[in-house]
Design a protein around this motif. Structure first.
Motif, PDB file in Angstrom:
ATOM      1  N   CYS A   1       3.368   3.383 -10.536  1.00  0.00           N
ATOM      2  CA  CYS A   1       2.867   2.235  -9.775  1.00  0.00           C
ATOM      3  C   CYS A   1       1.730   2.626  -8.832  1.00  0.00           C
ATOM      4  O   CYS A   1       1.151   1.773  -8.188  1.00  0.00           O
ATOM      5  N   ASP A   2       1.423   3.939  -8.745  1.00  0.00           N
ATOM      6  CA  ASP A   2       0.375   4.346  -7.815  1.00  0.00           C
ATOM      7  C   ASP A   2      -1.006   4.188  -8.444  1.00  0.00           C
ATOM      8  O   ASP A   2      -1.392   4.957  -9.316  1.00  0.00           O
ATOM      9  N   LYS A   3      -1.765   3.202  -7.971  1.00  0.00           N
ATOM     10  CA  LYS A   3      -3.076   2.928  -8.558  1.00  0.00           C
ATOM     11  C   LYS A   3      -4.151   3.880  -8.052  1.00  0.00           C
ATOM     12  O   LYS A   3      -5.283   3.846  -8.492  1.00  0.00           O
ATOM     13  N   ARG A   4      -3.793   4.711  -7.076  1.00  0.00           N
ATOM     14  CA  ARG A   4      -4.787   5.667  -6.586  1.00  0.00           C
ATOM     15  C   ARG A   4      -4.984   6.801  -7.577  1.00  0.00           C
ATOM     16  O   ARG A   4      -5.992   7.488  -7.543  1.00  0.00           O
TER      17      ARG A   4
ATOM     18  N   PRO B   1       4.231   3.401  -3.619  1.00  0.00           N
ATOM     19  CA  PRO B   1       4.585   4.653  -4.300  1.00  0.00           C
ATOM     20  C   PRO B   1       5.406   5.577  -3.406  1.00  0.00           C
ATOM     21  O   PRO B   1       6.409   6.141  -3.839  1.00  0.00           O
TER      22      PRO B   1
ATOM     23  N   GLU C   1       0.825  -1.208   0.000  1.00  0.00           N
ATOM     24  CA  GLU C   1       0.000   0.000   0.000  1.00  0.00           C
ATOM     25  C   GLU C   1       0.860   1.258   0.000  1.00  0.00           C
ATOM     26  O   GLU C   1       0.434   2.301  -0.476  1.00  0.00           O
TER      27      GLU C   1
ATOM     28  N   LYS D   1      -5.015   6.485 -10.829  1.00  0.00           N
ATOM     29  CA  LYS D   1      -5.676   6.091 -12.076  1.00  0.00           C
ATOM     30  C   LYS D   1      -7.148   6.451 -12.029  1.00  0.00           C
ATOM     31  O   LYS D   1      -7.906   5.952 -11.210  1.00  0.00           O
ATOM     32  N   ARG D   2      -7.536   7.286 -12.930  1.00  0.00           N
ATOM     33  CA  ARG D   2      -8.940   7.679 -12.978  1.00  0.00           C
ATOM     34  C   ARG D   2      -9.707   6.723 -13.877  1.00  0.00           C
ATOM     35  O   ARG D   2      -9.155   5.809 -14.464  1.00  0.00           O
ATOM     36  N   LYS D   3     -10.983   6.999 -13.989  1.00  0.00           N
ATOM     37  CA  LYS D   3     -11.827   6.133 -14.828  1.00  0.00           C
ATOM     38  C   LYS D   3     -11.326   6.096 -16.266  1.00  0.00           C
ATOM     39  O   LYS D   3     -10.914   7.098 -16.817  1.00  0.00           O
ATOM     40  N   ARG D   4     -11.374   4.893 -16.829  1.00  0.00           N
ATOM     41  CA  ARG D   4     -10.903   4.756 -18.215  1.00  0.00           C
ATOM     42  C   ARG D   4     -11.970   5.255 -19.185  1.00  0.00           C
ATOM     43  O   ARG D   4     -13.149   5.126 -18.918  1.00  0.00           O
TER      44      ARG D   4
END
Lengths: 232, 337
Positions: A224-227, A154, A151, A229-232
């Motif tokens: 690598c931070d998945k937080r 990043p 968690e 990533k916004r909606k595709r």
């Protein structure tokens, strides 16, 4: 300073000595960072999970002593620390001069720093997520390995970047005690032989290296931070 | 069956003072029930629910789950039993760096299940919560309601017997709240999971719970079936929760009238033209100060506040008259409602 002669001389040194110096600097920095992380990461983890009310509380005394040791090591200036650990370098490496020997003081100086960086990264993990893992029956080890470290990845990566650039700076300083690399060249030519051009070139190379490490680190941490990533 | 017996919990605050957050709580929850625990913020609800899976250790008292005193278990046994007591949270608490599929796999991973098996089950659960296309999405890409669905799927992964919901819908809008509650009810019916719902919203309890306990300042002030507590709230805390805030304070200003509360049980009572009949037959005119009708389970409950002129004889006549009608509870309200 900028006459033909000194320019030619600097160019010569640049060609002959710099490639190896850059390699030495990278080699020392990487190795010292690797060892510092090897020692500092578990200590950083312990600093967080060993606290009262955390995942794996340790006796208060142990945590107190651990904190004091880290603060002590952090408060000794690197220039003095290098000299203080000379006997240790002799014990481990067999010599006190040279590039390899300079790794010892670098690691000693960097691992408490890394431990603090790891501590601050792990403290940023949402405690509610840790509680959720506990509610599912996660063991302390599982919480560290499967929750806290992934968690905070990043943040750990951007802190690793801070560590590596700091160690790069320290490695340059170790030119004083005979550590090799760009630092040694800058000190030897610039300080002892008044070849300022060479020194400036060495400093510019150090700046470029820091830039490269920093950009790479920031890129990886963001990627690598998945937080984020916004909606595709 | 979950039996909470004489449970107390105090916290050490700064200095040597202790604050008692929960005081002598006893609640019994039957298997397959949906049990609501409601209270204002600071009432101790969250601490109470954390005592059920020992995330908080009670200072006194026991928690028995199917006859097993879980306070006496070793750390390892407790971790084992926690796989049977799933929990969902107000903040969803998903792992932000894992995609949805891996989030659902997480508790199975902890339990040591094979990866392929866990993945298969996770996909089934994604289907069950209605998000089969979100397997590879990350929590940050989902809406609150979707995140809570993933959290529910994750909670169900280890086939728990109990589902604890800690303010699970408090961060969601009314429509999403409704759909999440539907899902929880569906899970309760289909899988026969005992559900405990912690909330500060009356509407949540009304919509889904069979039984309710009202918590006020660490004490259970009232418990029973939702219908009985709602139609006839006795404690101040219960009344404050059942009736909208502020109504009484405003009404109190009119001192010329006395207040009577009339509660209707069931559709039969709501169908009676009560006020009109009272006016015609008893010649008492009543002023409707407040009225509401709500559905609890499959029953209808009405709730009305009547203002009647400040005259002992008239008020007593009105009360006697109203009490004579079936399925109606009447009481006069004093100064402290």
């Amino acid at each position: 300073m900028f006459n033909q002669e000194s320019l030619a001389e600097a160019g010569q040194i640049l060609l002959n000595e710099f490639p190896f110096a850059v390699w030495e600097t990278l080699y020392v920095t990487m190795l010292a960072t690797a060892f510092a992380i090897l020692i500092g990461l578990p200590i950083g983890v312990l600093l967080v999970v060993g606290e009262k009310g955390s995942v794996l509380p340790f006796p208060k005394g142990i945590m107190y002593i651990l904190n004091i040791i880290i603060n002590l090591l952090r408060s000794v200036p690197f220039l003095i620390l290098m000299i203080l650990v000379l006997p240790l370098s002799r014990l481990i490496i067999g010599t006190t001069v040279g590039t390899v020997a300079s790794i010892v003081p670098l690691v000693i100086a960097a691992f408490p720093f890394v431990a603090r960086l790891v501590e601050s990264s792990l403290r940023d993990v949402n405690p509610n997520i840790i509680e959720a893992a506990q509610s599912m029956g996660a063991s302390p080890l599982q919480i560290v390995v499967k929750v806290m470290l992934p968690e905070s990845l990043p943040s750990l990566l951007s802190n690793a970047t801070i560590a590596i650039t700091t160690i790069l700076g320290y490695s340059a300083m170790s030119g004083i005690i005979g550590g090799g690399g760009l630092g040694q060249i800058a000190i030897n030519y610039g300080y002892y032989r008044y070849r300022y051009l060479v020194m400036i070139a060495a400093v510019i190379l150090l700046i470029i290296l820091v830039q490269i490490f920093q950009s790479l680190g920031t890129f990886l941490a963001k990627k690598c931070d998945k937080r984020l990533k916004r909606k595709r | 069956m979950i039996e909470i017996k004489n449970l107390s919990k105090s916290f050490q605050t700064t200095g040597n003072t202790t604050t008692e957050v929960l005081k002598d709580i006893s609640i019994t929850i039957q298997n397959g029930d949906i049990y609501g625990i409601i209270g204002m913020s600071g009432a101790g609800k969250s601490t109470l629910v954390r005592c059920i899976n020992m995330l908080e250790r009670p200072t006194k008292g026991t928690v028995m789950i199917d006859g097993c005193d879980i306070g006496s278990l070793s750390k390892k046994e407790l971790r084992q039993i926690r796989q049977n007591i799933a929990m969902i949270f107000q903040g969803f608490n998903l792992l932000m760096q894992r995609n949805c599929l891996k989030n659902i796999c997480f508790p199975m991973e902890l339990a040591g299940m094979k990866k392929t098996e866990a993945k298969k089950r996770a996909l089934e659960l994604l289907n069950m919560v209605g998000l089969p296309d979100k397997a590879n999405a990350y929590p940050a890409q989902l809406s609150g309601g979707q995140q809570q669905r993933i959290a529910i799927a994750r909670a169900l992964a280890t086939n728990p017997k109990i589902l604890l919901c800690d303010e699970a819908t408090s961060a969601l809008d009314p429509k999403t709240t409704h759909s999440i509650l539907e899902l929880i009810r569906d899970i309760n019916k289909r899988l026969n999971i005992t559900v405990i719902i912690i909330t500060h919203e009356m509407s949540v309890v009304e919509e889904i719970c069979n039984h309710v306990a009202i918590l006020d300042h660490g004490v259970v002030v009232e418990q029973g079936t939702v219908g009985s507590v709602f139609s006839n709230p006795k404690s101040t805390a219960a009344k404050r929760l059942v009736f909208p805030s502020g109504v009484y304070e405003v009404l109190r200003t009119n001192t010329k009238e006395r207040c009577i509360r009339v509660v209707f049980h069931g559709a039969l009572a709501t169908g009676t033209p009560l006020i009109a009949q009272m006016a015609v037959k008893q010649n008492i005119t009543a002023n409707i100060l407040f009225a509401s009708t709500r559905c609890i389970g499959d029953k209808v409950y009405g709730n009305m506040l009547l203002g009647i002129s400040d005259d002992d004889v008239v008020v007593n006549r009105a009360i006697t008259y109203l009490q004579g009608i079936d399925n109606i509870v009447v009481e006069e309200l004093g100064d402290n409602v």
